[in-house]
Design a protein around this motif. Structure first.
Motif, PDB file in Angstrom:
ATOM      1  N   THR A  37      -3.839 -17.789  37.395  1.00  0.00           N
ATOM      2  CA  THR A  37      -2.961 -17.840  36.226  1.00  0.00           C
ATOM      3  C   THR A  37      -1.534 -17.690  36.741  1.00  0.00           C
ATOM      4  OG1 THR A  37      -3.144 -15.440  35.911  1.00  0.00           O
ATOM      5  CG2 THR A  37      -4.642 -16.825  34.638  1.00  0.00           C
ATOM      6  N   ARG A  38      -0.579 -18.151  35.967  1.00  0.00           N
ATOM      7  CA  ARG A  38       0.817 -18.001  36.391  1.00  0.00           C
ATOM      8  C   ARG A  38       1.229 -16.535  36.395  1.00  0.00           C
ATOM      9  NH1 ARG A  38       1.095 -22.918  33.365  1.00  0.00           N
ATOM     10  NH2 ARG A  38       1.786 -24.668  34.675  1.00  0.00           N
ATOM     11  N   THR A  39       0.602 -15.751  35.518  1.00  0.00           N
ATOM     12  CA  THR A  39       0.878 -14.307  35.482  1.00  0.00           C
ATOM     13  C   THR A  39      -0.449 -13.562  35.408  1.00  0.00           C
ATOM     14  OG1 THR A  39       1.094 -14.415  33.072  1.00  0.00           O
ATOM     15  CG2 THR A  39       3.120 -14.522  34.359  1.00  0.00           C
ATOM     16  N   PRO A  40      -0.609 -12.480  36.196  1.00  0.00           N
ATOM     17  CA  PRO A  40      -1.879 -11.743  36.216  1.00  0.00           C
ATOM     18  C   PRO A  40      -2.299 -11.195  34.859  1.00  0.00           C
ATOM     19  CG  PRO A  40      -0.453 -11.036  38.017  1.00  0.00           C
ATOM     20  CD  PRO A  40       0.372 -11.927  37.132  1.00  0.00           C
ATOM     21  N   SER A  41      -1.330 -10.895  33.984  1.00  0.00           N
ATOM     22  CA  SER A  41      -1.659 -10.256  32.704  1.00  0.00           C
ATOM     23  C   SER A  41      -2.579 -11.117  31.848  1.00  0.00           C
ATOM     24  CB  SER A  41      -0.381  -9.935  31.924  1.00  0.00           C
ATOM     25  OG  SER A  41       0.349 -11.115  31.648  1.00  0.00           O
TER      26      SER A  41
END
Length: 294
Positions: A37-41
């Motif tokens: 994902t572009r961001t882990p969240s």
């Protein structure tokens, strides 16, 4: 190679409304799960349960035996698969690449051809069933590609879906999904008009639904999205913006084949009006607002 949970590392790209649930089923079955994902969240829940997060597609591709994708638009699919840092250029030899995005049949064919030259196995396998089907592992999965590859990954498909059909060669899965979306497009207009008629005539729409959903008018949209329309629940199981994308793909493919699809064209125009009013990130059931405002 037998793709068992003991010897198969699965990569998953796209942990949105549907993808997160689909990946969770694979993780719960004991497969080692890697996610990009572009961001882990956006993959936080999966990571907490042991999934390994990667910050590039290439890094994920390098360690996975199977990679499943369900992203937004054909341009995203093209980048993930055919870009310099994409799956085809960086996947392990012999890896299986499964695109479950609703995308272009022609793009699916290109991905297949590029994969074959690299010793990879590519399948297009778009799904239907929305957030409910994804959560329950009951998606309809429409597959295009080689029969041997289909059988090899069937155990993974069976974790996510209950109606899994090989439709034909590469691109056939996407063409089948276009048939699905065309049927839904016309049906959604009918569902909205029927429930608007019920409300306008003074009937209780929920009581009407009990009568008509099990008869000849019955459909998945009527039973699953009708109650959301009545309740004014516009939260997405499938985004308006993504449905507009799908209808655009279907209209372009139909035009290329010389097929007239007036109901599809009308549905697309209504959904574009809905998006222009600020509802592009709402669920497809928000079309009801064309007839009944909150």
């Amino acid at each position: 190679m037998s793709l068992t949970s003991e010897n198969t590392v699965v990569g998953f790209i796209g942990t949105g409304v549907m993808g997160k649930s689909m990946a969770k089923h694979i993780q719960n079955a004991g497969y080692a799960l890697h996610v990009y994902t572009r961001t882990p969240s956006k993959a936080e829940e999966l990571i907490k349960e042991g999934a390994v997060w990667h910050d590039t597609v290439a890094k994920l591709a390098d360690v996975c035996d199977v990679v499943i994708t369900i992203v937004g638009y054909p341009k995203d699919v093209e980048e993930v698969y055919l870009g310099a840092d994409g799956l085809v250029a960086n996947a392990k030899s012999g890896a299986y690449l499964i695109d479950m995005t609703t995308s272009s049949p022609q793009l699916a064919e290109r991905i297949y051809e590029a994969s074959v030259t690299k010793g990879l196995h590519a399948l297009d396998a778009p799904v239907s069933g929305g957030d409910i089907g994804a959560r329950n592992g009951k998606l309809s999965i429409m597959v295009g590609g080689d029969s041997g590859d289909f059988e090899a990954v069937r155990p993974l498909f069976e974790l996510m879906g209950g109606n899994i059909v090989l439709q034909g060669k590469a691109g056939a899965g996407q063409h089948t999904k276009m048939c699905n979306q065309i049927a839904i497009a016309a049906n959604m207009m009918g569902v909205c008009e029927a429930l608007a008629y019920a409300k306008t005539s003074g009937l209780d729409a929920n009581t009407v639904l009990k009568s008509i959903e099990t008869g000849a008018a019955g459909s998945w949209s009527l039973s699953n999205l009708g109650p959301r329309m009545i309740a004014g629940d516009d939260e997405p199981g499938f985004y308006v913006k993504h449905f507009i994308k799908d209808m655009g793909i279907a209209l372009a493919a139909a035009k290329e084949m010389g097929l007239d699809t007036p109901a599809l064209a009308l549905s697309e125009s209504l959904y574009k009006e809905l998006a222009d009013k600020g509802y592009e990130d709402k669920g497809t059931q928000a079309l009801f607002k064309h007839w009944i405002e909150d």
